[in-house]
Design a protein around this motif. Sequence first.
Motif, PDB file in Angstrom:
ATOM      1  N   PHE A   4     -91.026 -42.908  41.082  1.00  0.00           N
ATOM      2  CA  PHE A   4     -89.695 -42.536  40.591  1.00  0.00           C
ATOM      3  C   PHE A   4     -89.234 -41.226  41.225  1.00  0.00           C
ATOM      4  O   PHE A   4     -88.096 -41.101  41.671  1.00  0.00           O
ATOM      5  N   LYS A  42     -82.857 -48.561  43.945  1.00  0.00           N
ATOM      6  CA  LYS A  42     -83.367 -49.080  42.673  1.00  0.00           C
ATOM      7  C   LYS A  42     -84.865 -49.294  42.795  1.00  0.00           C
ATOM      8  O   LYS A  42     -85.381 -49.530  43.889  1.00  0.00           O
ATOM      9  N   ILE A  43     -85.541 -49.254  41.659  1.00  0.00           N
ATOM     10  CA  ILE A  43     -86.958 -49.611  41.588  1.00  0.00           C
ATOM     11  C   ILE A  43     -87.085 -50.810  40.661  1.00  0.00           C
ATOM     12  O   ILE A  43     -86.566 -50.805  39.546  1.00  0.00           O
ATOM     13  N   THR A  52     -93.459 -49.287  32.281  1.00  0.00           N
ATOM     14  CA  THR A  52     -92.040 -48.939  32.301  1.00  0.00           C
ATOM     15  C   THR A  52     -91.778 -47.701  31.442  1.00  0.00           C
ATOM     16  O   THR A  52     -92.499 -47.437  30.480  1.00  0.00           O
ATOM     17  N   THR A  97     -86.850 -40.778  35.900  1.00  0.00           N
ATOM     18  CA  THR A  97     -86.580 -42.062  35.249  1.00  0.00           C
ATOM     19  C   THR A  97     -85.160 -42.115  34.702  1.00  0.00           C
ATOM     20  O   THR A  97     -84.635 -43.198  34.432  1.00  0.00           O
ATOM     21  N   TRP A 144     -83.579 -48.625  37.456  1.00  0.00           N
ATOM     22  CA  TRP A 144     -84.788 -49.434  37.456  1.00  0.00           C
ATOM     23  C   TRP A 144     -84.612 -50.651  36.555  1.00  0.00           C
ATOM     24  O   TRP A 144     -83.721 -50.704  35.715  1.00  0.00           O
TER      25      TRP A 144
END
Length: 177
Positions: A42, A52-53, A61, A75, A80
């Motif tokens: 991140f 994006k991840i 997560t 984050t 994501w």
Amino acid sequence: MRKLSMDELNRESVEEFKNKKKIPLVLVLDNVRSLNNVGSVFRTADAFMVGKIYLCGITGTPPHRDIEKTALGATESVEWEHVPDTLELVLRLKEQHYKIGSVEQAENSLKLNEFIPEPGQHYALVMGNEVFGVEQDVINHSDFVLEIPQFGTKHSLNISVATGVVVWDFLSKTIAQ
């Protein structure tokens, strides 16, 4: 030389960062076990403006304290999504005209230093599990496999280090175009 203070770095706010144009790259984490590695990815994605991840399979997560420990707030700035199945995601991204590259040691792999991103093309790079790497089915559906040349006695790099290497390489080549 004097080290800069945090105020002197003039970083954007999270909102400004979210609205900024990103590089044509998304990252796919294929069953990454370590939450610290996820957090580091991140942070790398924030630093180099990754689009994006995708957190696939067993990949942890946010919110989670072990992810946050290394992400340092990234984050909140990096988009994501969790996807249960890596291969299904890869097939979906291919339908959206992404070129899929697995970062792995494989037959006929392309050395990272020989990889030249095509202008205007969007890419998804798959980073694999710390022990097993990228799933073979995912490699089978990849457009190419990127390998980071290594010259020491060890067989691999930590996933967070490998991600930093390939994303920086991608960004530097994209900027040069």
